[in-house]
Design an enzyme around this catalytic site. Sequence first.
Site, PDB file in Angstrom:
ATOM      1  N   SER A  69      45.518  15.444  54.379  1.00  0.00           N
ATOM      2  CA  SER A  69      45.747  14.559  53.186  1.00  0.00           C
ATOM      3  C   SER A  69      44.979  13.223  52.964  1.00  0.00           C
ATOM      4  CB  SER A  69      47.482  14.487  53.204  1.00  0.00           C
ATOM      5  OG  SER A  69      48.038  15.828  54.036  1.00  0.00           O
TER       6      SER A  69
HETATM    7  N1  SAH Z   1      48.929  16.826  57.916  1.00  0.00           N
HETATM    8  C1  SAH Z   1      47.810  17.733  57.486  1.00  0.00           C
HETATM    9  C2  SAH Z   1      47.408  18.518  56.063  1.00  0.00           C
HETATM   10  C3  SAH Z   1      48.358  19.451  55.959  1.00  0.00           C
HETATM   11  S1  SAH Z   1      47.534  20.717  54.744  1.00  0.00           S
HETATM   12  C4  SAH Z   1      46.745  16.778  57.759  1.00  0.00           C
HETATM   13  O1  SAH Z   1      47.371  15.760  58.274  1.00  0.00           O
HETATM   14  O2  SAH Z   1      45.695  16.739  57.733  1.00  0.00           O
HETATM   15  C5  SAH Z   1      48.822  21.582  55.320  1.00  0.00           C
HETATM   16  C6  SAH Z   1      49.256  22.961  56.437  1.00  0.00           C
HETATM   17  O3  SAH Z   1      49.862  23.284  56.374  1.00  0.00           O
HETATM   18  C7  SAH Z   1      47.946  23.612  56.518  1.00  0.00           C
HETATM   19  O4  SAH Z   1      46.710  23.408  57.227  1.00  0.00           O
HETATM   20  C8  SAH Z   1      48.523  25.074  56.018  1.00  0.00           C
HETATM   21  O5  SAH Z   1      47.406  25.898  57.652  1.00  0.00           O
HETATM   22  C9  SAH Z   1      49.761  24.404  56.766  1.00  0.00           C
HETATM   23  N2  SAH Z   1      50.561  25.455  56.818  1.00  0.00           N
HETATM   24  C10 SAH Z   1      50.940  26.396  55.488  1.00  0.00           C
HETATM   25  N3  SAH Z   1      52.079  26.863  56.367  1.00  0.00           N
HETATM   26  C11 SAH Z   1      51.994  26.453  57.253  1.00  0.00           C
HETATM   27  C12 SAH Z   1      53.472  27.535  58.169  1.00  0.00           C
HETATM   28  N4  SAH Z   1      54.656  28.356  57.327  1.00  0.00           N
HETATM   29  N5  SAH Z   1      53.860  26.695  59.848  1.00  0.00           N
HETATM   30  C13 SAH Z   1      52.851  26.078  59.784  1.00  0.00           C
HETATM   31  N6  SAH Z   1      51.716  25.143  59.400  1.00  0.00           N
HETATM   32  C14 SAH Z   1      51.506  25.580  57.845  1.00  0.00           C
END
Ligand code: SAH
Length: 219
Positions: A69
């Site tokens: 992010s």
């Molecule tokens: N918080 C992260 C950025 C998140 S990007 C950071 O600091 O880098 C969103 C993430 O959510 C991605 O890695 C994606 O694979 C994950 N994601 C999407 N759907 C999900 C789910 N149902 N359960 C767990 N993770 C999920």
Amino acid sequence: MRNEHRGIGMTSQRTRERMIRRLREAGIRNTRVLDVIRHTPRHLFVDEALAHRAYEDTALPIGHGQTISQPYMVARMTEIVLENDDPGKVLEIGTGSGYQAAVLAPLVPQVFSIERIMALHQLARQRYQTMGLHMIRVKCADGSLGWPEHAPFGTILLTAATEDIPQQLLHQLAIGGRLLAPLEQNGAQHLAIITRTAENYAREVREAVSFVPLRRGRA
Ligand code: SAH
């Protein structure tokens, strides 16, 4: 050590200070949040080839179609988590690079984080080991099911956008707890804050945000 070499220049105090200044200008006020961001090595949460851009205020690709992010988003979400004097145990859905959980860790009693893509989960786990962030608990699963063994949570934070909040997550909120989620409606995302009261759930919608989509099921 390899990690130290690759940061030279990019990790300089000056580069980090510039990012902190930029976050202040963008409206981040909480000094505890700014301090933690100043001291969290974001260049260790991205691929070596992108380390030179780690202190720009932008989202960056982390592979598998996902992104780390934007620092502003991480700062703002963290600031909102801390609006609650007692954020309690925090559950993050979407570990991704692991950066958001690393920023939360020094500021809240305990952090749990779930990622559905195994490769990203493993990389984040390794980073926490290298950095000694042993207080962050991670697992690879569909985060929309929550982490019932550790519920209830004082705060649940979705770092992926959804059109509807998974029921299981609402059930795992403590009374007085808050769930923060990027809600997608008509192609736009806004941050929703859902507070669990003794009898019900109250919803408040705040500013526009930008996150990758939440997906259901294991990857
Ligand atoms: N918080 C992260 C950025 C998140 S990007 C950071 O600091 O880098 C969103 C993430 O959510 C991605 O890695 C994606 O694979 C994950 N994601 C999407 N759907 C999900 C789910 N149902 N359960 C767990 N993770 C999920």
